[in-house]
Write an enzyme that holds these catalytic residues in place. Structure first.
Site, mmCIF file in Angstrom:
data_model
loop_
_atom_site.group_PDB
_atom_site.id
_atom_site.type_symbol
_atom_site.label_atom_id
_atom_site.label_comp_id
_atom_site.label_asym_id
_atom_site.label_seq_id
_atom_site.Cartn_x
_atom_site.Cartn_y
_atom_site.Cartn_z
ATOM 1 N N CYS A 1 0.819 -1.266 -0.038
ATOM 2 C CA CYS A 1 0.104 0.011 0.043
ATOM 3 C C CYS A 1 0.956 1.210 0.063
ATOM 4 O O CYS A 1 1.156 1.737 0.980
ATOM 5 C CB CYS A 1 -1.090 -0.134 0.999
ATOM 6 S SG CYS A 1 -1.993 1.116 1.361
ATOM 7 N N THR B 1 -26.109 2.696 10.852
ATOM 8 C CA THR B 1 -27.517 2.651 9.894
ATOM 9 C C THR B 1 -28.145 3.889 9.793
ATOM 10 O O THR B 1 -28.291 4.773 10.604
ATOM 11 C CB THR B 1 -28.323 1.438 10.314
ATOM 12 O OG1 THR B 1 -29.358 1.294 9.039
ATOM 13 C CG2 THR B 1 -29.062 1.768 11.527
ATOM 14 N N THR C 1 -31.985 -2.770 8.250
ATOM 15 C CA THR C 1 -30.604 -3.334 7.457
ATOM 16 C C THR C 1 -29.937 -4.386 8.429
ATOM 17 O O THR C 1 -28.718 -4.765 7.861
ATOM 18 C CB THR C 1 -29.721 -2.492 6.602
ATOM 19 O OG1 THR C 1 -29.155 -1.535 7.733
ATOM 20 C CG2 THR C 1 -30.651 -1.690 5.794
ATOM 21 N N ASN D 1 -31.026 3.333 7.914
ATOM 22 C CA ASN D 1 -32.174 2.631 7.425
ATOM 23 C C ASN D 1 -32.538 2.660 6.091
ATOM 24 O O ASN D 1 -33.681 3.171 5.892
ATOM 25 C CB ASN D 1 -33.232 3.032 8.618
ATOM 26 C CG ASN D 1 -33.034 2.501 9.835
ATOM 27 O OD1 ASN D 1 -32.718 1.350 10.128
ATOM 28 N ND2 ASN D 1 -33.249 3.503 11.033
HETATM 29 C C1 LEU Z 1 -24.429 -0.972 3.815
HETATM 30 C C2 LEU Z 1 -25.776 -0.436 3.571
HETATM 31 C C3 LEU Z 1 -26.596 -1.899 3.388
HETATM 32 C C4 LEU Z 1 -26.197 0.335 4.862
HETATM 33 C C5 LEU Z 1 -27.477 0.581 4.613
HETATM 34 N N1 LEU Z 1 -27.650 1.927 3.705
HETATM 35 C C6 LEU Z 1 -27.902 1.254 6.115
HETATM 36 O O1 LEU Z 1 -28.169 2.607 6.230
HETATM 37 O O2 LEU Z 1 -28.096 0.637 7.113
#
Ligand code: LEU
Length: 544
Positions: free
Chosen positions: A186, A438, A450, A440
């Site tokens: 890297c 998240t 999620t 959501n």
């Molecule tokens: C990585 C994604 C699935 C996260 C999703 N946008 C969330 O807010 O939980």
């Protein structure tokens, strides 16, 4: 000047804790620094060697530094002053540098990433604190600023590990970062820390290779290699060799510090490649003194970032991928419903884990496509042949590590906290932040839970490292993570240097860039925790 720099770092005691007056003080300090640089230009200018010639390198360094400040300093005043200065210098007929590339990431269009000049108040505060402490706002931070809460926790931890009181001397810390990043070739991180290493007074000779560094650091080479590629092979004997090496011995506290740095930088290399992070403006490959080929270059463009076309292909296969998100959401729903009906037996659960683990080894990552530009960094580590590939090709198995026997929450956390106070806490917060983050959302859908998807991603990575949670049904992984996503994950975690733009574009094509960066945060933290668990378990075994 060096002393003042150190002092100002010492005063900075954690992100978010600075008040307005100490921010103003930091800005003042940076302005003074700029002025000192400008004063240094005068005599050089008088000598006027040909622009670009080697005798002009001091001037060039200053110009490159001014360019970086004009683009990346979160203090508007400083940006303005530096832009003006560059303009004045250009008027004198001196050639000024311009940034190469288009923004912080090769994968994400610059216009989608936060511009230093256009952030909300809380992100602005994080940027200012980071800049005051580190004298830079790097491309990694800019890309992470899609997720400011996480960024804050990340920067706080990194700052603590690199700059605050701790068992290891500063130059050792940066040298260890170089060793870790070099394992994954890297060059981005190697370059950053080579600069830092020299800044804190590190000996240039050590940069010729690990064999020119002190014996004590050389000995760390072995666990660096194992942790990066096959952490399950780490034993208490490795630990013992480091702790009982007579005059070159490591203390337990020093070793914990080193292990945290190694794992942090292995996983940060994954993030760097996973998000296609570009070289910093002021590092190799980040700027040029050559004039642009088409129209006359205007200094205003340096400040505004107007200099480049964005090469993002917006039309990328949206048609054929239509419905990908909805399908995934449907599967999440079905899994949720089935969960309540049938419970698989313990044996069945164990079999599902083993199946997933074996399959993960067979996911092929190599796509010999793009080659990453690098400065000669192979000299920083020996035995380049030791990687994940060699091991998986031979068909060796990853042994199973049962999370109920040794987990971060119950074991790792307290061990770190005992030997390196505060760091356990900071890492814990950072892991939780990444795991629980998240919004959501799923692409354009709102109010979606999620957690099932995020848990599948986290557990898949631990599964690749052989770590098993006996209350998790690994059958879910196959339902939720498709092939191109698994290829991306596997590459990014096991051989990050092989990540390509095509891989990044091929998975989750309807999701936002911020969501792909979110995935990268999950991958990076899960990887770090997995490596750390093996290292800490070996240390615990040595101690008991
Ligand atoms: C990585 C994604 C699935 C996260 C999703 N946008 C969330 O807010 O939980």
């Amino acid at each position: 000047m060096e002393m003042q720099h150190q002092e100002s770092l010492g005063r900075w005691d954690g992100l978010g804790s600075r008040d307005a007056s100490s921010r103003a003080e930091a800005m003042e300090f940076i302005c003074q620094e700029v002025m000192r640089k400008v004063e240094a230009i005068e005599p050089i200018k008088a000598a006027t060697p040909a622009p670009g010639s080697s005798s002009n390198s001091d001037l060039n360094d200053i110009l490159v530094h001014l360019l970086m400040l004009s683009r990346r300093c979160p203090f508007e005043d400083v940006r303005g002053r530096c832009t003006q200065l560059l303009r004045d210098i250009q008027d004198l007929g001196i050639r000024i540098p311009r940034p190469l590339g288009s923004g912080p990431s090769r994968f994400i269009p610059e216009k989608e990433i936060l511009q230093v000049s256009k952030v909300d108040a809380s992100t602005q505060a994080i940027f200012e604190d980071a800049f005051a402490a580190l004298r830079r706002l790097d491309n990694i931070s800019l890309v992470m600023s899609f997720h400011p809460q996480y960024l804050e926790s990340f920067l706080r931890t990194q700052h603590y590990l690199l700059q605050m009181d701790g068992p290891l001397p500063l130059h050792y810390r940066h040298y260890i970062c170089i060793m870790a990043a070099a394992r994954h070739q890297c060059s981005y991180l190697v370059n950053l820390h080579v600069n830092d290493f020299l800044q804190v007074g590190g000996n240039t000779k050590w940069l010729n290779g690990l064999n020119e560094a002190p014996q004590k650091l050389q000995q760390l080479g072995e666990i660096n290699k194992i942790l990066a590629h096959r952490p399950w092979l780490l034993t208490k004997e490795h630990i013992e060799r480091l702790l009982k090496a007579e005059e070159h011995s490591w203390s337990l506290a020093e070793l914990i510090h080193a292990v945290v740095l190694l794992t942090h930088y292995h996983s940060l290399s994954s993030f760097t490649f996973g998000c296609g992070i570009m070289p910093e403006i002021n590092c190799d490959g980040g700027h040029t003194f050559r004039p642009p080929s088409v129209s006359q270059y205007c200094v205003c463009d340096i400040a505004n970032g107007n200099g480049h076309a964005n090469h993002h292909n917006d039309l990328l296969g949206n048609q054929e991928m239509c419905g990908e998100v909805e399908e995934l959401m449907e599967r999440m729903k079905q899994l949720q419903e089935c969960r309540d009906d049938e419970e698989a037996s313990q044996e069945e659960m164990a079999t599902r884990f083993e199946r997933e683990k074996t399959e993960s080894m067979l996911v092929v990552t190599s796509e010999d496509e793009e080659c990453v530009p690098s400065r000669d960094i192979s000299r920083h580590f020996e035995d380049t042949s030791y990687g994940y590939q060699d091991f998986s090709r031979r068909g060796e198995q990853v042994p199973t590590f049962r999370a109920q026997d040794y987990s971060w929450e119950d074991h790792g956390f307290s061990l770190v906290n005992r030997l390196y106070p505060d760091v356990g806490q900071m890492l814990d917060e950072k892991f939780q932040m990444a795991y629980n983050l998240t919004y959501n959302t799923m692409a354009t859908h709102k109010d979606v839970d999620t957690s099932m998807l995020r848990r599948a991603i986290w557990n898949y990575i631990h599964c690749m490292f052989g770590i098993r949670y006996d209350d998790y049904d690994y059958g879910e992984i196959n339902q939720l993570l498709d092939r191109s996503f698994k290829i991306y994950i596997k590459t990014m975690v096991c051989s990050p240097e092989k990540t390509t733009k095509r891989m990044y574009e091929s998975f989750w094509r309807q999701f936002q860039h911020s969501e792909k960066v979110h995935v990268n945060l999950l991958l990076m933290e899960a990887r770090m925790q997995a490596e750390l668990l093996y290292a800490l378990r070996a240390i615990t075994r040595y101690m008991t």
